[in-house]
Scaffold this active site. Structure first.
Site, PDB file in Angstrom:
ATOM      1  N   LYS A   1     -20.676  30.471   5.389  1.00 41.47           N
ATOM      2  CA  LYS A   1     -20.036  30.228   4.086  1.00 41.47           C
ATOM      3  C   LYS A   1     -20.733  29.067   3.379  1.00 41.47           C
ATOM      4  O   LYS A   1     -21.567  28.369   3.976  1.00 41.47           O
ATOM      5  CB  LYS A   1     -18.552  29.936   4.291  1.00 41.47           C
TER       6      LYS A   1
ATOM      7  N   TYR B   1     -29.561  -0.394 -10.316  1.00 44.13           N
ATOM      8  CA  TYR B   1     -28.358  -0.567 -11.144  1.00 44.13           C
ATOM      9  C   TYR B   1     -27.335  -1.444 -10.440  1.00 44.13           C
ATOM     10  O   TYR B   1     -27.091  -1.291  -9.235  1.00 44.13           O
ATOM     11  CB  TYR B   1     -27.703   0.795 -11.396  1.00 44.13           C
TER      12      TYR B   1
ATOM     13  N   MET C   1     -30.229   8.536 -10.210  1.00 43.99           N
ATOM     14  CA  MET C   1     -30.202   9.997 -10.298  1.00 43.99           C
ATOM     15  C   MET C   1     -31.485  10.631  -9.733  1.00 43.99           C
ATOM     16  O   MET C   1     -31.429  11.651  -9.041  1.00 43.99           O
ATOM     17  CB  MET C   1     -30.008  10.436 -11.757  1.00 43.99           C
TER      18      MET C   1
ATOM     19  N   ARG D   1      -2.741  23.764   8.255  1.00 45.95           N
ATOM     20  CA  ARG D   1      -3.525  24.184   7.094  1.00 45.95           C
ATOM     21  C   ARG D   1      -3.187  25.667   6.943  1.00 45.95           C
ATOM     22  O   ARG D   1      -2.018  25.997   6.841  1.00 45.95           O
ATOM     23  CB  ARG D   1      -5.017  23.887   7.325  1.00 45.95           C
TER      24      ARG D   1
HETATM   25  C1  LIG Z   1     -11.904  28.916  10.292  1.00 49.87           C
HETATM   26  C2  LIG Z   1     -13.216  28.267  10.541  1.00 49.87           C
HETATM   27  N1  LIG Z   1     -13.874  28.552  11.672  1.00 49.87           N
HETATM   28  C3  LIG Z   1     -15.069  27.979  11.948  1.00 49.87           C
HETATM   29  C4  LIG Z   1     -15.638  27.072  11.086  1.00 49.87           C
HETATM   30  C5  LIG Z   1     -16.950  26.443  11.467  1.00 49.87           C
HETATM   31  O1  LIG Z   1     -16.784  25.063  11.617  1.00 49.87           O
HETATM   32  P1  LIG Z   1     -17.983  24.155  12.184  1.00 49.87           P
HETATM   33  O2  LIG Z   1     -18.988  24.100  11.076  1.00 49.87           O
HETATM   34  O3  LIG Z   1     -17.367  22.839  12.422  1.00 49.87           O
HETATM   35  O4  LIG Z   1     -18.492  24.832  13.370  1.00 49.87           O
HETATM   36  C6  LIG Z   1     -14.976  26.737   9.917  1.00 49.87           C
HETATM   37  C7  LIG Z   1     -15.563  25.756   9.012  1.00 49.87           C
HETATM   38  O5  LIG Z   1     -14.963  25.088   8.245  1.00 49.87           O
HETATM   39  C8  LIG Z   1     -13.725  27.355   9.635  1.00 49.87           C
HETATM   40  O6  LIG Z   1     -13.050  27.069   8.521  1.00 49.87           O
END
Ligand SMILES: Cc1ncc(COP(=O)(O)O)c(C=O)c1O
Length: 364
Positions: free
Chosen positions: A34, A255, A303, A130
Site C-alpha cells: 500500500k 533560515y 526546500m 482501531r
Molecule cells: C493491517 C496491516 N497489516 C500489515 C501491515 C504492515 O505493517 P509493517 O509495515 O509494520 O509490516 C500494515 C501496515 O500498516 C497493516 O495496516
C-alpha cells in the site's frame, strides 16, 4: 542536471522477501505494498515480487486496480475492505479479497448479488482499538456471513498488533492470547503478524504473515537495525554536494539561524530539501553520509537544500555523492533525528525526485 534521486534495488527487495520466508518458514507471505509500496513504487515493487509473494495487500481499490492494470495476477487483499457498496462491483470484476471490519460492510454484501465467490477476511480487534469487530462478536459474524451465498467458504480471520515494535511491551502477548482464544475452534486461515510481529512474536505467524517495512529492508523495532536480520535496504536516497563554503566560528547557517559554528569550518550544501521529502524538522546532527563518513546536518533544512558540517580540513568536492539514507546509512538511524519513523521517510519522498530501478531481472 540536479542529481537528487532514489535508487530502488529490486534484488535487495527479493532478498528481503526470501529472508522473511526463512524467518516465518511455515507461513505464506502477504506483501504489503500500500501507499505506493511505502514510497518505493507500487507496480515496480509488485512486479519484482510476483514470483515470491503469495498475495499483495493494499489499502484502497485504486491501488488494487493499478496492480491489475499492470497485469499482476497474484491475489490481492483490500486491508480496509470496501469504502462503499459500489466497490463490490470492482471487487468481483478484478477478483479482489476484502477485509470486513464493521457491520455496514457486511450489510453491503447482504445486498449484493453475484455468481462469483468473494473471499473475505474478518478483522478482529484484539486490543488495538482501531479497525475490527469485537472478539466476542465473532460467533454472530460467522453465522451472519454463512447466510450470504456470494462468500467463499470458509471466511478467514485476522487481527493487528498495536505495539509489537517494542519487544518489552507485553501487550502483544495479551493481544495474541486474546485472538488465539477467540479463534481457536475455527478451522480456517489466520493472520496477525506485521513486520514487528514477524520478528518478535513467532506464535503469531499463523498461516499468513503481512510484512510491509521488512520487505523494504528496514526494521520496525525500537533501537534495532534490519541488517541484524540479514535484511538489505531497498531505497537509497542520494544527492550531491552543490557548494562548499568556509564559515567562521560564531557564524550561523540557514533560515532562523538554528546553528552556529563552534570553530572555523566548511559547510557542504547538499541538493536535497523538504521539497524532495527530506524532513524539514530533522535536527542539527542528523547523520548524512559523504565520502565514507557521517557528517552532521547543521541548521534548518530548506526546500531545495540542506547544510552539513564538513569540518575544517575537508577534502570533499562539489559534485560528490551524498546519501541521505540507504545502504551506507540505514533509515532507522536517521528517523529519530526527525522525531519520526522510517515509514514516513520512505512515504514522504516527493515526485520531484527521480526514481531508478536496478536489478529488475530475477537474478540477485
Ligand atoms: C493491517 C496491516 N497489516 C500489515 C501491515 C504492515 O505493517 P509493517 O509495515 O509494520 O509490516 C500494515 C501496515 O500498516 C497493516 O495496516
Amino acid at each position: 542536471m540536479r542529481s537528487t534521486k532514489a535508487i530502488i534495488d529490486l534484488a535487495a527487495l527479493r532478498h528481503n522477501l526470501n529472508t522473511i520466508k526463512t524467518i516465518a518458514s511455515g507461513s505464506r507471505v502477504m506483501a504489503v505494498v500500500k501507499a505506493d509500496a511505502y514510497g518505493h513504487g507500487l507496480v515496480q515493487v509488485a512486479k519484482a515480487l510476483t514470483d515470491g509473494a503469495d498475495m499483495f495487500a493494499v489499502a484502497t481499490v485504486q491501488e488494487a486496480l493499478l496492480l491489475r492494470k499492470a497485469e499482476i495476477k497474484t491475489p490481492i487483499l483490500l486491508l480496509e475492505g470496501i469504502f462503499n457498496a459500489k466497490d463490490l462491483e470492482l471487487v468481483v470484476e478484478h477478483d479482489l479479497q476484502v477485509v470486513l471490519h464493521h457491520w455496514p460492510q457486511i450489510e453491503a454484501l447482504q445486498n449484493f448479488s453475484t455468481d462469483k465467490k468473494i473471499q473475505v477476511w474478518v478483522k478482529l480487534d484484539s486490543g488495538m482499538n482501531r479497525l475490527g469487530f469485537a472478539l466476542q462478536d465473532l460467533a454472530l459474524i460467522e453465522s451472519t456471513l454463512s447466510k450470504i451465498p456470494s462468500l467463499a467458504n470458509p471466511i478467514r480471520l485476522m487481527s493487528h498488533f498495536a505495539s509489537a515494535d517494542d519487544p518489552e511491551d507485553e501487550f502483544s502477548t495479551t493481544q495474541l492470547e486474546a485472538f488465539d482464544q477467540a479463534t481457536k475452534n475455527i478451522a480456517t486461515e489466520k493472520s496477525m503478524a506485521n513486520s514487528a510481529g514477524i520478528l518478535t512474536q513467532k506464535g503469531a505467524h499463523y498461516d499468513w504473515v503481512r510484512p510491509g517495512l521488512l520487505l523494504y529492508g528496514c526494521s520496525p523495532l525500537i533501537d534495532n537495525d534490519a541488517s541484524e536480520y540479514g535484511l538489505k535496504p531497498v531505497m537509497s536516497l542520494e544527492s550531491q554536494v552543490l557548494a562548499i563554503k568556509p564559515i567562521k566560528k560564531g557564524e550561523s547557517t540557514g533560515y532562523g539561524r538554528h546553528w552556529f559554528a563552534d570553530r572555523d569550518t566548511n559547510l557542504g550544501l547538499v541538493a536535497i530539501g523538504y521539497g524532495d521529502g527530506y524532513p524539514r524538522h530533522a535536527r542539527n546532527s542528523t547523520p548524512v553520509w559523504l565520502n565514507g563518513r557521517i557528517v552532521p546536518l547543521v541548521g534548518r533544512v530548506s526546500m531545495d537544500m540542506l547544510a552539513v558540517d564538513l569540518g575544517p580540513d575537508c577534502q570533499d568536492a562539489v559534485g560528490d555523492r551524498v546519501v541521505l539514507w540507504g545502504k551506507e546509512l540505514p533509515a532507522e538511524s536517521v528517523a529519530p533525528f526527525a522525531d519520526t519513523i522510517p515509514y514516513t521517510l520512505f512515504c514522504g519522498v516527493t515526485r520531484r525526485v527521480r526514481f531508478y530501478y536496478k536489478n529488475k531481472s530475477n537474478e540477485m
